[in-house]
Design a protein around this motif. Sequence first.
Motif, PDB file in Angstrom:
ATOM      1  N   LYS A   1       0.832  -1.203   0.000  1.00  0.00           N
ATOM      2  CA  LYS A   1       0.000   0.000   0.000  1.00  0.00           C
ATOM      3  C   LYS A   1       0.869   1.256   0.000  1.00  0.00           C
ATOM      4  CE  LYS A   1      -3.836   2.121   2.420  1.00  0.00           C
ATOM      5  NZ  LYS A   1      -4.142   2.848   1.180  1.00  0.00           N
TER       6      LYS A   1
ATOM      7  N   TRP B   1      -4.872  -1.105   9.349  1.00  0.00           N
ATOM      8  CA  TRP B   1      -5.730  -2.188   8.892  1.00  0.00           C
ATOM      9  C   TRP B   1      -5.798  -2.255   7.371  1.00  0.00           C
ATOM     10  CZ3 TRP B   1     -10.462  -1.953   6.258  1.00  0.00           C
ATOM     11  CH2 TRP B   1     -11.173  -3.156   6.226  1.00  0.00           C
ATOM     12  N   ARG B   2      -5.905  -1.092   6.752  1.00  0.00           N
ATOM     13  CA  ARG B   2      -5.994  -1.033   5.292  1.00  0.00           C
ATOM     14  C   ARG B   2      -4.724  -1.539   4.615  1.00  0.00           C
ATOM     15  NH1 ARG B   2      -9.646   1.539   2.404  1.00  0.00           N
ATOM     16  NH2 ARG B   2     -11.365   2.539   3.489  1.00  0.00           N
ATOM     17  N   SER B   3      -3.609  -1.329   5.274  1.00  0.00           N
ATOM     18  CA  SER B   3      -2.348  -1.803   4.709  1.00  0.00           C
ATOM     19  C   SER B   3      -2.334  -3.332   4.671  1.00  0.00           C
ATOM     20  CB  SER B   3      -1.192  -1.265   5.563  1.00  0.00           C
ATOM     21  OG  SER B   3       0.033  -1.481   4.932  1.00  0.00           O
TER      22      SER B   3
ATOM     23  N   LEU C   1      -5.051  -5.158   4.497  1.00  0.00           N
ATOM     24  CA  LEU C   1      -6.023  -5.527   3.471  1.00  0.00           C
ATOM     25  C   LEU C   1      -5.374  -5.507   2.084  1.00  0.00           C
ATOM     26  CD1 LEU C   1      -9.060  -6.099   2.870  1.00  0.00           C
ATOM     27  CD2 LEU C   1      -9.294  -3.640   2.486  1.00  0.00           C
ATOM     28  N   THR C   2      -4.622  -4.428   1.811  1.00  0.00           N
ATOM     29  CA  THR C   2      -3.943  -4.322   0.514  1.00  0.00           C
ATOM     30  C   THR C   2      -2.970  -5.478   0.330  1.00  0.00           C
ATOM     31  OG1 THR C   2      -4.113  -1.920   0.617  1.00  0.00           O
ATOM     32  CG2 THR C   2      -2.503  -2.819  -0.919  1.00  0.00           C
TER      33      THR C   2
END
Length: 367
Positions: A121, A284-286, A288-289
């Motif tokens: 990410k 969290w998004r990292s 997910l990526t």
Amino acid sequence: MAGPGAGGDRSPRETNFLDHLNSQAAVVDAVRARAEETAGQPDRCLAWMGVERQAERYLRESRASGGAARRLQRFEAELDAHREGMESAVTDARKEIDAVDAATRDAARRRLGLRIAVVGKGGSGKTMISATLGRILARQGRKILAADLDTCPGLAISLGLGMGMGMGEGEGEGEEATGVPMSVEEHAGAAYGWRLASGVTPEQAVDRHAAIAPDGVRFLSLGKIDEPEKQAAKQTVVAMRQILNGFGEPDWDVLGDMEAGPTTPFEHYHSFADRVIVVVGPAWRSGLTARRLLPMVNDVPTVVVANRFRDEPDHEGLEPVLRIPYDSEVAAAERLGVAPIDYCPDAAAVKAVEQLAGLFLPQEVSL
Ligand SMILES: Nc1ncnc2c1ncn2[C@@H]1O[C@H](COP(=O)(O)OP(=O)(O)O)[C@@H](O)[C@H]1O
Ligand SMILES: [Mg+2]
């Protein structure tokens, strides 16, 4: 039946596709010719390992893009011939590699260049890791080509080239500050309409267009990416891929700092690499990526590297091979526009990247 060789009626896309196959064959022929010239020389085994790797890369690419290629149905025969050529190069190379004693083979394996793509990410630390890894490997005496494939560039600065580099200005010797800093030619059938100029080998392109960063790291970028429409990036990205995929120097390490997000891995922009580093930050998004990226790049071995963690737990299912801690000195280097390895060589994060370099060198472990 009029075969593709019958000429005349090819679309630009078809011409481009056939040229693409031919240029791959030319690359393999060239690395092979070099290997054949090394008869009786100490680099012989290394040179044949270069042939093996090059042909295997194109076979992998051919498998990955098989669907698209097959849509150009009438080239089935060319594709088969191409694949056979690559397979026989692999077979011949393995024969040569197996013919030497184990010690010579191991020594050659250690010198064989690493080919690594760094994905993750935006903001996870791809650029910091690519740059620092490149500088560290160069200090260990390895030859490094570091490529910025991100249209939001930054690798030049993190390598220590200072501001203003990597934007298409002053690249290579005698390169004009304006214009696309790459040997490219227009071709209607190429993605974005441009490709590496015919007759220019990947090695020549590196020679001409790579800037020289500290520790002798060679640096390539997509050009003047700060301009509207990213015109230069569109004109150079295909050439960049051709250069990285075809760069036949057996003992050079190639590091690619990839663009964030899923588009480029989906299109196999990592195809030059034998290994992929997936960088994951604590957000969290990292995570997910990273989870989305992993299946797109797992045609080669992948490793997860955790970066910028303080005391957050690892992401579930993303066990890192290495944790690079959050380091305020690294963040400060970025604000000053200097390379972390120059600004804070003893920082914990830089030391952790040294460990990462150790993991990749073949004498440590095979990933
Ligand atoms: N281990 C770290 N500790 C502190 N800051 C870091 C660390 N790694 C990267 N950074 C900082 O985080 C930001 C994003 O890093 P960068 O390498 O540019 O990420 P990416 O290339 O993935 O977008 C930069 O400001 C960088 O200096
Ligand atoms: Mg970056």
